[in-house]
Enzyme design. Structure first.
Site, PDB file in Angstrom:
ATOM      1  N   ARG A  16     -60.868  -4.804  -0.819  1.00  0.00           N
ATOM      2  CA  ARG A  16     -60.644  -4.074  -2.079  1.00  0.00           C
ATOM      3  C   ARG A  16     -60.860  -2.570  -1.892  1.00  0.00           C
ATOM      4  O   ARG A  16     -61.427  -1.894  -2.756  1.00  0.00           O
ATOM      5  CB  ARG A  16     -61.593  -4.574  -3.184  1.00  0.00           C
ATOM      6  CG  ARG A  16     -61.326  -5.968  -3.677  1.00  0.00           C
ATOM      7  CD  ARG A  16     -59.971  -6.061  -4.387  1.00  0.00           C
ATOM      8  NE  ARG A  16     -59.820  -7.340  -5.024  1.00  0.00           N
ATOM      9  CZ  ARG A  16     -59.503  -8.465  -4.379  1.00  0.00           C
ATOM     10  NH1 ARG A  16     -59.267  -8.437  -3.077  1.00  0.00           N
ATOM     11  NH2 ARG A  16     -59.398  -9.597  -5.033  1.00  0.00           N
ATOM     12  N   SER A  73     -61.317  -9.208 -11.698  1.00  0.00           N
ATOM     13  CA  SER A  73     -62.702  -9.260 -11.214  1.00  0.00           C
ATOM     14  C   SER A  73     -63.374  -7.928 -11.503  1.00  0.00           C
ATOM     15  O   SER A  73     -62.851  -6.881 -11.131  1.00  0.00           O
ATOM     16  CB  SER A  73     -62.740  -9.486  -9.706  1.00  0.00           C
ATOM     17  OG  SER A  73     -62.171 -10.718  -9.378  1.00  0.00           O
ATOM     18  N   GLU A  97     -65.635  -3.085  -9.372  1.00  0.00           N
ATOM     19  CA  GLU A  97     -64.368  -3.048  -8.655  1.00  0.00           C
ATOM     20  C   GLU A  97     -63.370  -2.095  -9.314  1.00  0.00           C
ATOM     21  O   GLU A  97     -62.723  -1.302  -8.615  1.00  0.00           O
ATOM     22  CB  GLU A  97     -63.832  -4.486  -8.579  1.00  0.00           C
ATOM     23  CG  GLU A  97     -63.008  -4.768  -7.347  1.00  0.00           C
ATOM     24  CD  GLU A  97     -61.581  -4.354  -7.564  1.00  0.00           C
ATOM     25  OE1 GLU A  97     -61.101  -3.496  -6.810  1.00  0.00           O
ATOM     26  OE2 GLU A  97     -60.953  -4.849  -8.508  1.00  0.00           O
TER      27      GLU A  97
HETATM   28  N1  EPU Z   1     -68.083 -18.936  -8.788  1.00  0.00           N
HETATM   29  C1  EPU Z   1     -69.021 -19.479  -9.635  1.00  0.00           C
HETATM   30  N2  EPU Z   1     -68.899 -19.256 -10.971  1.00  0.00           N
HETATM   31  C2  EPU Z   1     -67.877 -18.522 -11.481  1.00  0.00           C
HETATM   32  C3  EPU Z   1     -66.917 -17.985 -10.620  1.00  0.00           C
HETATM   33  C4  EPU Z   1     -67.037 -18.201  -9.273  1.00  0.00           C
HETATM   34  O1  EPU Z   1     -69.959 -20.127  -9.206  1.00  0.00           O
HETATM   35  O2  EPU Z   1     -67.844 -18.371 -12.707  1.00  0.00           O
HETATM   36  C5  EPU Z   1     -68.224 -19.191  -7.334  1.00  0.00           C
HETATM   37  C6  EPU Z   1     -67.783 -20.591  -6.939  1.00  0.00           C
HETATM   38  O3  EPU Z   1     -68.619 -21.005  -5.890  1.00  0.00           O
HETATM   39  C7  EPU Z   1     -66.377 -20.386  -6.422  1.00  0.00           C
HETATM   40  C8  EPU Z   1     -66.497 -19.033  -5.757  1.00  0.00           C
HETATM   41  O4  EPU Z   1     -67.378 -18.310  -6.616  1.00  0.00           O
HETATM   42  O5  EPU Z   1     -65.998 -21.368  -5.498  1.00  0.00           O
HETATM   43  C9  EPU Z   1     -65.195 -18.292  -5.612  1.00  0.00           C
HETATM   44  O6  EPU Z   1     -64.540 -18.195  -6.862  1.00  0.00           O
HETATM   45  P1  EPU Z   1     -62.979 -17.841  -6.967  1.00  0.00           P
HETATM   46  O7  EPU Z   1     -62.207 -18.690  -6.029  1.00  0.00           O
HETATM   47  O8  EPU Z   1     -62.596 -17.842  -8.397  1.00  0.00           O
HETATM   48  O9  EPU Z   1     -62.890 -16.376  -6.357  1.00  0.00           O
HETATM   49  P2  EPU Z   1     -63.777 -15.065  -6.594  1.00  0.00           P
HETATM   50  O10 EPU Z   1     -64.516 -14.781  -5.337  1.00  0.00           O
HETATM   51  O11 EPU Z   1     -64.579 -15.152  -7.838  1.00  0.00           O
HETATM   52  C10 EPU Z   1     -61.921 -13.514  -5.630  1.00  0.00           C
HETATM   53  C11 EPU Z   1     -61.198 -12.253  -5.996  1.00  0.00           C
HETATM   54  C12 EPU Z   1     -60.123 -12.535  -7.026  1.00  0.00           C
HETATM   55  C13 EPU Z   1     -59.144 -13.529  -6.441  1.00  0.00           C
HETATM   56  C14 EPU Z   1     -59.905 -14.806  -6.051  1.00  0.00           C
HETATM   57  C15 EPU Z   1     -59.024 -15.785  -5.331  1.00  0.00           C
HETATM   58  C16 EPU Z   1     -62.766 -10.428  -5.689  1.00  0.00           C
HETATM   59  C17 EPU Z   1     -63.595  -9.368  -6.341  1.00  0.00           C
HETATM   60  N3  EPU Z   1     -62.125 -11.261  -6.504  1.00  0.00           N
HETATM   61  O12 EPU Z   1     -62.621 -13.967  -6.792  1.00  0.00           O
HETATM   62  O13 EPU Z   1     -59.429 -11.317  -7.267  1.00  0.00           O
HETATM   63  O14 EPU Z   1     -58.126 -13.841  -7.361  1.00  0.00           O
HETATM   64  O15 EPU Z   1     -60.981 -14.458  -5.138  1.00  0.00           O
HETATM   65  O16 EPU Z   1     -58.750 -15.324  -4.053  1.00  0.00           O
HETATM   66  O17 EPU Z   1     -62.709 -10.486  -4.472  1.00  0.00           O
HETATM   67  C18 EPU Z   1     -59.413  -9.374  -8.675  1.00  0.00           C
HETATM   68  O18 EPU Z   1     -59.671  -8.717  -7.669  1.00  0.00           O
HETATM   69  O19 EPU Z   1     -59.259  -8.835  -9.798  1.00  0.00           O
HETATM   70  C19 EPU Z   1     -59.299 -10.824  -8.564  1.00  0.00           C
HETATM   71  C20 EPU Z   1     -59.071 -11.611  -9.624  1.00  0.00           C
END
Ligand code: EPU
Length: 342
Positions: free
Chosen positions: A168, A242, A338
């Site tokens: 990012r 995010s 972010e």
């Molecule tokens: N999780 C929780 N609770 C929540 C959300 C997430 O426990 O409410 C934990 C879970 O363990 C889950 C893990 O976080 O398995 C990962 O969650 P998710 O797959 O939704 O991905 P993220 O890490 O929360 C990142 C990106 C997103 C992108 C997704 C999918 C960043 C800051 N965010 O989110 O990007 O869509 O992965 O690849 O890296 C954005 O940048 O605006 C964005 C939406």
């Protein structure tokens, strides 16, 4: 000298940022052509005004009115510029909508961007924050970009190395912040195409759909379904995706943290550091689904802050700080916002 006639004064920005935050720009100009930008830079007062370059406004928190000149990039155009045995090279104007562009490449039979379907924003903003999702970052499909140096008015090209891409992150969020206006981006979509289905959510979605050998379109459809389930549609509920980056800590810090919280979701990185799921940390602090004034934490994804109606920039920043304080107190981890705050 009178300002170029396309400059507007006191323009409301609520419809130009996906969080729906009310603010005004003292001066505003929609840039549709590089020639328009050139006439703006030739205007003698150009140097007197602070500037901000706006794309789709999907990664932006407006803390208050902007006392300068806001430039909205609306440069259009999409074309295949080259194809050989190793890749397709596709170019798009910076003002093109990102998701429409991804769909267009898939329609034409040029796969490679499908994991990044449905990300809000514009083509020009994609490299600035190195958008990424479901196992792919745009840096991996990036060839070069064209920009105008706002200090000199000269055109410049940035190849991948010059962009200093990180998670990012890019040179455009750091050393070069505010200096360039990106006009077009060229992508390199490698051949042969290989599906990227390693991300658990994607693998699971394809399995549910009983798809064993997915096409690029299948993957796009899976990603669209996952995003639609987990992330709020900005047209329905204001948000900026995010709100925090997933924090990366060193191995020693992880050992200490894991001793107290062995069940925290974590992802060991090739360099020995450990990436934590910010959404998981926020959820464990009890914030998921909670509100503070007119802003809240989305009930289906704790990493997303949402406008419950009538929020202002200060409300968003207050909630963000409260969440950071909770995560710091509970886990000793710093969360870095972010979106860009203006
Ligand atoms: N999780 C929780 N609770 C929540 C959300 C997430 O426990 O409410 C934990 C879970 O363990 C889950 C893990 O976080 O398995 C990962 O969650 P998710 O797959 O939704 O991905 P993220 O890490 O929360 C990142 C990106 C997103 C992108 C997704 C999918 C960043 C800051 N965010 O989110 O990007 O869509 O992965 O690849 O890296 C954005 O940048 O605006 C964005 C939406």
């Amino acid at each position: 000298m009178t300002p170029p006639d396309f400059i507007q004064r006191d323009i409301p920005l609520a419809d130009l940022n996906t969080f729906g935050l009310p603010a005004q720009a003292a001066l505003f100009a929609a840039i549709k052509t590089p020639a328009q930008l050139a006439s703006l830079i030739a205007w003698p007062e150009w140097r007197d005004w602070p500037r901000f370059v706006l794309g789709g406004g999907s990664n932006l928190i407006l803390a208050g009115d902007f006392p300068g000149l806001m430039l909205q990039v609306r440069i259009a155009g999409r074309e295949l510029v080259a194809e050989d045995a190793a890749a397709w090279r596709v170019r798009a104007g910076a003002g093109e909508n990102w998701h429409d562009f991804v769909q267009w490449t898939l329609d034409r039979g040029w796969p490679g961007l499908e994991n990044l379907a449905l990300i809000p924003g514009t083509v020009g903003a994609a490299p600035v924050q190195n958008i990424g999702a479901y196992g792919l970052e745009v840096a991996e499909r990036f060839a070069h970009l064209d920009a105008v140096d706002l200090a000199t008015g000269k055109g410049v090209t940035f190849d991948r190395a010059a962009c200093h891409f990180g998670y990012r992150d890019s040179v455009f969020k750091r050393e070069a912040a505010g200096r360039y206006l990106i006009t077009a981006v060229t992508f390199r979509l490698p051949k042969p195409w290989r599906p990227l289905t390693g991300y658990a959510d994607v693998a699971q979605e394809l399995e549910t759909r009983k798809i064993v050998h997915p096409t690029a379109r299948d993957i796009a459809n899976a990603v669209i379904a996952i995003r639609s389930r987990k992330l709020p549609d900005p047209a329905q509920m204001g948000n900026a995706g995010s709100f925090f980056k997933n924090p990366v800590i060193n191995a020693t810090a992880w050992t200490h943290l894991a001793a107290r919280h062995p069940d925290l979701p974590h992802y060991p990185q090739p360099d020995g550091t450990v990436k934590l799921a910010a959404g998981g940390l926020i959820e464990r602090c009890g914030w998921k689904g909670k509100n503070l004034g007119p802003v809240g934490v989305y009930e289906r994804q704790a990493l997303v802050l949402v406008n419950r109606g009538g929020a202002r920039g200060a409300d968003v920043l207050r909630l963000a700080q409260a969440i950071q304080a909770s995560v710091r107190a509970e886990f000793g981890v710093e969360l870095e916002p972010e979106p860009v705050v203006v």
